[in-house]
Design an enzyme around this catalytic site. Structure first.
Site, PDB file in Angstrom:
ATOM      1  N   TYR A  16       0.823  -1.208   0.000  1.00 17.06           N
ATOM      2  CA  TYR A  16       0.000   0.000   0.000  1.00 17.06           C
ATOM      3  C   TYR A  16       0.858   1.260   0.000  1.00 17.06           C
ATOM      4  CZ  TYR A  16      -3.948  -3.056   0.612  1.00 17.06           C
ATOM      5  OH  TYR A  16      -4.891  -4.024   0.418  1.00 17.06           O
ATOM      6  N   TYR A 143     -12.050  -6.988   6.425  1.00 18.22           N
ATOM      7  CA  TYR A 143     -10.856  -7.131   5.582  1.00 18.22           C
ATOM      8  C   TYR A 143     -10.547  -8.618   5.462  1.00 18.22           C
ATOM      9  CZ  TYR A 143      -6.193  -7.122   3.715  1.00 18.22           C
ATOM     10  OH  TYR A 143      -5.102  -7.382   2.916  1.00 18.22           O
ATOM     11  N   ASP A 244     -13.208 -15.839   9.321  1.00 19.02           N
ATOM     12  CA  ASP A 244     -11.833 -15.521   8.968  1.00 19.02           C
ATOM     13  C   ASP A 244     -11.090 -15.166  10.253  1.00 19.02           C
ATOM     14  OD1 ASP A 244      -9.467 -14.355   8.216  1.00 19.02           O
ATOM     15  OD2 ASP A 244     -10.334 -13.060   6.666  1.00 19.02           O
ATOM     16  N   LYS A 273      -1.484 -15.701   9.377  1.00 22.23           N
ATOM     17  CA  LYS A 273      -0.681 -14.797  10.212  1.00 22.23           C
ATOM     18  C   LYS A 273       0.151 -15.467  11.318  1.00 22.23           C
ATOM     19  CE  LYS A 273      -2.345 -10.435   8.846  1.00 22.23           C
ATOM     20  NZ  LYS A 273      -3.663 -10.030   8.329  1.00 22.23           N
TER      21      LYS A 273
HETATM   22  C1  LIG Z   1      -4.153 -10.270   6.958  1.00 25.10           C
HETATM   23  C2  LIG Z   1      -5.493 -10.810   6.782  1.00 25.10           C
HETATM   24  C3  LIG Z   1      -5.840 -11.525   5.616  1.00 25.10           C
HETATM   25  C4  LIG Z   1      -4.874 -11.714   4.460  1.00 25.10           C
HETATM   26  O1  LIG Z   1      -3.757 -12.461   4.818  1.00 25.10           O
HETATM   27  P1  LIG Z   1      -2.420 -12.342   3.910  1.00 25.10           P
HETATM   28  O2  LIG Z   1      -1.498 -13.358   4.527  1.00 25.10           O
HETATM   29  O3  LIG Z   1      -1.950 -10.943   4.045  1.00 25.10           O
HETATM   30  O4  LIG Z   1      -2.802 -12.691   2.525  1.00 25.10           O
HETATM   31  C5  LIG Z   1      -7.116 -12.034   5.530  1.00 25.10           C
HETATM   32  N1  LIG Z   1      -8.001 -11.863   6.522  1.00 25.10           N
HETATM   33  C6  LIG Z   1      -7.702 -11.208   7.657  1.00 25.10           C
HETATM   34  C7  LIG Z   1      -8.729 -11.074   8.736  1.00 25.10           C
HETATM   35  C8  LIG Z   1      -6.443 -10.636   7.822  1.00 25.10           C
HETATM   36  O5  LIG Z   1      -6.161  -9.957   8.927  1.00 25.10           O
END
Ligand SMILES: *Cc1c(COP(=O)(O)O)cnc(C)c1O
Length: 424
Positions: A16, A143, A244, A273
């Site tokens: 970004y 997100y 997620d 993550k």
């Molecule tokens: C960071 C994140 C993603 C994307 O993960 P990347 O490893 O950056 O592709 C998806 N969902 C959530 C909730 C996130 O915090």
């Protein structure tokens, strides 16, 4: 001889950021909660490299596991071949995840884990003879990653959907839950969500959302009652639920998984993550047995996905080592202690003129300002305070490694207050 930053600015792209990112700092090494810059300065890390380095940098247990693995088998293709590290990792994820999730699909990043979850949901309904169920419903302020499928369910404004008009699948968006974490959620909070769900249930494959904590879409914490109600409504409407947990997974909110706050299990769950303790890029999508059975019984008979680096042996070794550390259980004391300290030490920020609100949940502290920060000013100011904090927009926040010591966390909260105080 130009500096590292100058060399970077002529060839490297950053997240970004414009082609020559600025301000920019070169890291020479990192250990524990400290980043060492190439000019010798040390910064206390308040970001855990975007939620991931929960055990700090260069943890000896993870390092040892990686060194051992690299000498035996760094990686092998996962088509037709398997290895102990991957099997053990999947067994452990099933064991620790919310009940009913029995199958694991390993992948290489969070966004890809989300793509996989979406593809699974669409393929399930195809296999069940209802191919028209292929849209998604989500909540605003979310997100889910930067690839096209994931982008299409990010918040349309912060995710700049307008820029990609015509290239993104059009999904459905309910309002952001306004009932806060720790508060009751009245039924009418979900009125609009329920209306959209019921109206469109015959074309909906799944609801996708971040449970309890919306991360990069606004650092917002919402009521567990909302999540519990979403689960019930999805069941009534015969729509799958994808949670997620890429940011929230592995203890960050005070529970191993944020779904536990609401006592629910999704049909599909994404982690990433912190999975490898921030050492390797790896993610996973977990699915219920019903989802797995449907996929196996459909026209394709297989789930249509298979990344080259699926089940990376190095990634699995790091993830297993990170799970060893979590299993020791110290996070269960560390996260609430961080929460209490953040709540106490960020509280004085509330009265600063630039500040709109302060909120804390688990090892996450957020100071929301009235106006977006000027990154060219504040980024350097944080570094001058000896801390690594990376705000976005109006949000100045920290989610430190779990093992951070009290005085280091105080340095972070003090630095945040000093920098925010100087904002006019
Ligand atoms: C960071 C994140 C993603 C994307 O993960 P990347 O490893 O950056 O592709 C998806 N969902 C959530 C909730 C996130 O915090």
């Amino acid at each position: 001889m130009s500096t590292l930053v100058e060399r970077d600015q002529s060839v490297v792209w950053h997240p970004y950021a414009p082609p020559a990112a600025s301000p920019l700092f070169a890291v020479e090494s990192a250990r524990g909660v400290r980043l060492r810059l190439d000019d010798g300065r040390e910064l206390i890390d308040g970001m855990s490299s975007w939620w991931s380095t929960i055990h700090g940098y260069c943890h000896p247990h993870i390092e040892a596991a990686l060194k051992d693995q690299i000498e035996r088998l760094p990686h092998v293709m996962f088509g037709g071949l398997t290895h102990e590290g991957a099997i053990r990792l999947c067994e452990r994820l099933v064991e620790m995840a919310p009940a009913g999730l029995t199958r694991v699909f390993l992948s290489d990043s969070g966004s890809v884990a989300v793509e996989i979850a979406i593809k699974m949901a669409i393929q399930v309904w195809h296999a069940r003879g209802r191919p028209e169920k292929r849209r998604l419903l989500t909540i605003r302020g979310g997100y889910h990653g930067d690839t096209f499928g994931a982008m299409a369910v990010c918040d349309p404004e912060t995710g700049m959907h307008g820029l990609f008009e015509g290239s993104l699948t059009k999904h459905l968006f309910a309002p952001r839950p306004e009932c806060r974490f720790g508060e009751r959620c009245e039924e009418d909070e979900l009125a609009e969500f329920e209306r959209i769900l019921v109206t469109h249930k015959d074309e909906l494959a799944a609801v996708i959302l971040e449970p309890i904590v919306q991360g990069a879409g606004g650092m917002w914490f919402y009521s567990s009652g909302y999540l519990a109600r979403v689960r019930a409504l999805c069941d009534e409407a015969d729509v799958l639920l994808i949670t997620d947990e890429i940011a929230t997974g592995f203890g960050r909110t005070g529970k191993l998984f944020a779904c536990e706050h609401a006592g629910i299990s999704p049909d599909i769950l994404c982690v990433g993550k912190a999975l490898t303790g921030g050492t390797m890029s790896m993610a996973a999508t977990l699915a219920s047995e019903e989802v797995a059975q449907s996929l196996g019984g459909g026209e394709a008979g297989v789930f249509m996905h298979g990344p080259t680096f699926m089940g990376s042996a190095l990634g699995c070794a790091a993830a297993n080592a990170s799970l060893d550390l979590l299993e020791q259980g110290t996070w269960k004391h560390q996260v609430p202690a961080i929460a209490a300290q953040l709540a106490e030490e960020l509280e004085p920020c509330r009265t600063l003129p630039a500040v709109n609100e302060v909120r804390v949940l688990g090892a996450i502290g957020v100071v929301e300002l009235h106006e977006p920060v000027d990154m060219s000013v504040v980024q350097k100011a944080f570094v001058d305070e000896g801390i690594w904090i990376r705000p976005f927009g109006k949000l100045v926040y920290t989610m430190p490694p779990y093992l951070i010591e009290k005085q280091d966390l105080s340095a972070i909260t003090r630095g945040m207050k000093t920098v925010i105080e100087a904002i006019r």
